[in-house]
Design an enzyme around this catalytic site. Structure first.
Site, PDB file in Angstrom:
ATOM      1  N   SER A  45       0.810  -1.226   0.000  1.00  0.00           N
ATOM      2  CA  SER A  45       0.000   0.000   0.000  1.00  0.00           C
ATOM      3  C   SER A  45       0.841   1.272   0.000  1.00  0.00           C
ATOM      4  CB  SER A  45      -0.938   0.014   1.209  1.00  0.00           C
ATOM      5  OG  SER A  45      -0.197  -0.064   2.405  1.00  0.00           O
ATOM      6  N   ASP A 336      -3.762   8.115   7.588  1.00  0.00           N
ATOM      7  CA  ASP A 336      -4.669   7.199   8.288  1.00  0.00           C
ATOM      8  C   ASP A 336      -3.863   6.345   9.262  1.00  0.00           C
ATOM      9  OD1 ASP A 336      -3.568   5.022   6.929  1.00  0.00           O
ATOM     10  OD2 ASP A 336      -5.242   4.815   5.520  1.00  0.00           O
ATOM     11  N   HIS A 339      -0.815   4.870   7.120  1.00  0.00           N
ATOM     12  CA  HIS A 339      -0.169   5.501   5.955  1.00  0.00           C
ATOM     13  C   HIS A 339       0.075   6.983   6.141  1.00  0.00           C
ATOM     14  CE1 HIS A 339      -2.666   2.042   4.523  1.00  0.00           C
ATOM     15  NE2 HIS A 339      -1.502   1.698   4.006  1.00  0.00           N
TER      16      HIS A 339
END
Ligand code: NAG
Ligand code: NAG
Length: 392
Positions: A45, A336, A339
């Site tokens: 990610s 978040d 991240h």
């Protein structure tokens, strides 16, 4: 009819000479016959630009709902785990490439490279199996891209594209996070076993890419994982400190990977790489002294819920759907629970692109893309600028 022989005024001769010189110098600086190298991206990610939007997965493995992507650049969710751009978007920009698209995007073109990364993916196929595009699968997808480029461009040109391209790899965090989340696996494997397996498989994959013709590799090493808001919240000490056991796995991974790359540098004759050896400590410093880097908060997630925003609910439609979003993203290191923000991504990209040897080496990405040592490229550009100033 004009005579073939003309006597040109001296000033024109001088102008032509100057122009010729300028053209020569310009071609030295930017080699117009050589295009910018392609950019291939593998990972999780940290570098996924939307592949997970196209696979069967769980909501937590997607970033396809607002407020993801809310910053002015995209102004909508794209699948990036960020409020905006991520590290590889900035690198593509610095390399003067368009944004590199996700492999899964329908009718995507490969000529500038492509991005295979998938949120949640690990080096090991057993990491979040079934809900991610794991690293071995990403490598198989690369093989199909090589075949399709060969068909499109012909063998020789495809081989040239593969050999001059930069291969960027950002993966490993999920192998350790999934291991720490699995008591069964912890009974079977020690942390050292897991690091050994991850590094073993990663090394084989790098060698596999090299055998396919890849020559220039960039690595984003792992961050202090225990300081991600989700892990800070999960720290059994419950005192708001970083979860050190998790960060130690990341450090062990980084050291082991560095060792492997050093030896590849000796064994594989044409292997060139950029390894961000200073990244972990740099980010650790940003987290603990955010103001020095222009942030106000290195602890809390801008988007999420619970302590430190560590409950992974940003964007809703997850296990917990209530979330809050901060008012000023630019104050935050973390977007978040897992991240970083677009602002953090830009700072990381700057370091990778032309950071000093203490941050990234033996090449930085600028050096890899321009197929040259950093200082050499700058010398040529300086010479060109001097001459242009003279011509004016
Ligand atoms: C690769 O990972 C597997 C587990 O998926 C492990 O059994 C194997 O030993 C690893 N390979 C290397 C070379 O470390
Ligand atoms: C954002 O600003 C509004 C208005 O100033 C305030 O009511 C709200 O609490 C703020 N939200 C956060 C998460 O700080």
């Amino acid at each position: 009819m004009t005579s073939p022989i003309q006597i040109l005024p001296l000033s024109t001769v001088f102008q032509i000479l100057l122009l010729t010189l300028l053209i020569i110098i310009k071609s030295l600086a930017s080699s117009p016959e050589e295009k910018t190298p392609a950019f291939f991206i593998f990972g999780d990610s940290t570098v996924d630009v939307g592949n997970n939007n196209y696979i069967d997965t769980i909501a937590g493995n997607r970033a396809n709902l607002p407020p993801y992507g809310q910053s002015s650049f995209f102004n909508k969710p794209t699948g990036r785990f960020s409020d905006g751009r991520i590290v590889v978007d900035f690198i593509a920009e610095y390399a003067k490439l368009p944004i590199i698209p996700p492999f899964k995007q329908p009718s995507v073109k490969f000529i500038n490279g492509v991005n295979f990364a998938s949120g949640g993916a690990g080096v090991l196929p057993e990491t979040y199996r079934g809900i991610v595009i794991d690293f071995p699968t990403q490598l198989e997808q690369f093989n199909t891209v090589v075949s399709s480029l060969s068909a499109e461009l012909g063998e020789a040109e495809a081989r040239e594209l593969i050999a001059t391209a930069v291969y960027f790899i950002s993966i490993g965090s999920n192998d350790y996070l999934s291991y720490l989340g699995s008591p069964q696996r912890q009974e079977v494997f020690t942390p050292e076993d897991i690091v050994g397996m991850v590094i073993g498989n990663l090394s084989e994959s790098i060698q596999g890419l090299y055998e396919k013709g890849a020559r220039k590799f960039g690595f984003l090493s792992l961050s202090p994982l225990g300081c991600l808001p989700a892990l800070r919240a999960a720290n059994p000490k419950a005192d708001g400190s970083c979860f050190d056991d998790v960060s130690e796995l990341a450090l062990a991974h980084n050291n082991a990977l560095y060792g492997v790359l050093l030896s590849f540098g000796h064994i594989l004759t044409e292997f060139k790489y950029a390894f961000s050896s200073g990244f972990y400590s740099w980010l650790h410093e940003v987290i603990h002294n955010p103001a020095k880097s222009g942030f106000k908060d290195g602890i809390n997630a801008c988007c999420g819920s619970g302590p430190y925003g560590g409950v992974y609910s940003c964007g809703g439609n997850k296990e917990v759907s209530d979330y809050e979003v901060c008012n000023s993203t630019e104050d935050f290191v973390w977007w978040d629970s897992f991240h970083g923000t677009e602002k953090l991504a830009e700072k990381i990209a700057d370091m990778l692109w032309d950071g000093p040897q203490t941050s990234i080496g033996p090449y930085n990405l600028k050096g890899l893309f321009f197929n040259n040592e950093k200082s050499r490229v700058e010398d040529i550009v300086d010479a060109k600028e001097n001459l242009e100033a003279f011509a004016l």
